[in-house]
Design an enzyme around this catalytic site. Structure first.
Site, mmCIF file in Angstrom:
data_model
loop_
_atom_site.group_PDB
_atom_site.id
_atom_site.type_symbol
_atom_site.label_atom_id
_atom_site.label_comp_id
_atom_site.label_asym_id
_atom_site.label_seq_id
_atom_site.Cartn_x
_atom_site.Cartn_y
_atom_site.Cartn_z
ATOM 1 N N LYS A 62 -7.660 -0.439 -5.475
ATOM 2 C CA LYS A 62 -8.827 -1.029 -6.140
ATOM 3 C C LYS A 62 -10.015 -0.088 -6.318
ATOM 4 O O LYS A 62 -11.061 -0.490 -6.824
ATOM 5 C CB LYS A 62 -9.270 -2.303 -5.389
ATOM 6 C CG LYS A 62 -10.037 -3.296 -6.254
ATOM 7 C CD LYS A 62 -10.161 -4.641 -5.568
ATOM 8 C CE LYS A 62 -11.111 -4.617 -4.411
ATOM 9 N NZ LYS A 62 -12.507 -4.506 -4.853
ATOM 10 N N ASP A 63 -9.876 1.168 -5.939
ATOM 11 C CA ASP A 63 -11.010 2.087 -6.128
ATOM 12 C C ASP A 63 -10.521 3.520 -6.350
ATOM 13 O O ASP A 63 -11.034 4.465 -5.745
ATOM 14 C CB ASP A 63 -11.946 2.020 -4.931
ATOM 15 C CG ASP A 63 -13.336 2.580 -5.242
ATOM 16 O OD1 ASP A 63 -13.655 2.729 -6.447
ATOM 17 O OD2 ASP A 63 -14.087 2.864 -4.298
ATOM 18 N N ILE A 64 -9.519 3.668 -7.214
ATOM 19 C CA ILE A 64 -9.024 4.999 -7.539
ATOM 20 C C ILE A 64 -10.013 5.689 -8.467
ATOM 21 O O ILE A 64 -10.357 5.167 -9.519
ATOM 22 C CB ILE A 64 -7.638 4.923 -8.210
ATOM 23 C CG1 ILE A 64 -6.612 4.366 -7.225
ATOM 24 C CG2 ILE A 64 -7.188 6.290 -8.723
ATOM 25 C CD1 ILE A 64 -6.376 5.237 -6.009
#
Length: 277
Positions: A62-64
């Site tokens: 969810k935070d690449i």
């Protein structure tokens, strides 16, 4: 690991002796060292392998983003395909299904439109998967974002064009990835067409790793990338970091009621506050 003593709390983290993904590429190219399609695919394969390990535990990262991809360099080699990728900042990861938004009314669409307009004033839309515009972020959303990184590594440009954030969002919503007039292999273009599509049609992380072009990345061209836009790549990297720092300043200096308004706009769009970092 965490060690708690009467005086101090010690946090022990894994060490990576290199820089983040984009800074490493910039430093390589500015020092005259080559960077090839094979190098980019080697790094992407590792990113996808890490994501597959996360997805195998029913989690999406969810935070690449570039600064969350760190590289551990082999001291005896400067070749990118020998670097070890380490994915960081999994604190925002969520179990599959937790971020799914089942509301699809006209009022919700209107709220989404207003939220997107508000948020694009402050946040970089480059790494927004198309389903997030409808309030969803799931396993294959990570695949979309990771492939945006691959596109940037191969071209130096963003896959979705626009004069401003709102235009980029519109391009993303139409899934109009730029594949014409760019100097990447046909295999790369064919692969992108399997990723920048609706969620239901997109490859998952296991399918990406099994995809011939990705699985056999060692057979990719080892020649320096042609027409790689280093200036744009540097500008994008600095701009992305600047926006992150602006958010930090905003968080420390804005009035609480203003922060709440922005937060509520984001929640109205996707139902999850922690995607903002």
């Amino acid at each position: 690991e965490i060690f708690d003593t009467p005086e101090y709390v010690y946090v022990v983290q894994e060490y990576a002796n290199g820089d983040n993904l984009f800074n490493t590429i910039i430093n390589l190219l500015e020092s005259g060292k080559p960077f090839s399609e094979k190098d980019a695919l080697s790094l992407y394969f590792q990113i996808m392998s890490g994501l597959h390990a996360i997805h195998s535990n029913n989690l999406c990262h969810k935070d690449i983003k570039p600064e969350n991809i760190l590289l551990d360099k082999n001291k005896d080699s400067t070749s990118p395909n020998t670097f070890l990728v380490k994915i960081t900042d999994v604190g925002t990861s969520r179990i599959f299904g937790e971020l799914k938004n089942t509301v699809s009314s006209s009022s919700k669409k209107e709220a989404d439109s207003k939220a997107i307009s508000q948020l694009t004033k402050y946040f970089d839309p480059t790494f927004v998967p198309v389903e997030l515009l409808q309030g969803n972020y799931e396993e294959k959303s990570d695949v979309w974002v990771a492939t945006v990184l691959l596109y940037l590594m191969l071209t130096g440009n963003c896959p979705f064009k626009g004069e401003d954030p709102n235009e980029i969002i519109k391009t993303i919503s139409r899934k109009r990835v730029t594949l014409k007039g760019i100097s990447i292999s046909d295999d790369a273009k064919d692969f992108m067409k399997k990723i920048f599509v609706d969620y239901s049609q997109r490859l998952n992380s296991q399918q990406v790793l099994d995809y011939e072009y990705i699985k056999n990345y060692e057979n990719a061209s080892n020649e320096n990338l042609k027409n790689f836009d280093l200036n744009n790549f540097k500008t994008f990297s600095k701009s992305h970091l600047l926006k992150k720092n602006i958010i930090r300043i905003m968080a420390n200096s804005m009035r609480r009621e203003d922060i709440i308004k922005i937060r509520e706009a984001f929640l109205n769009m996707k139902g999850e506050e922690e995607f903002i970092t």
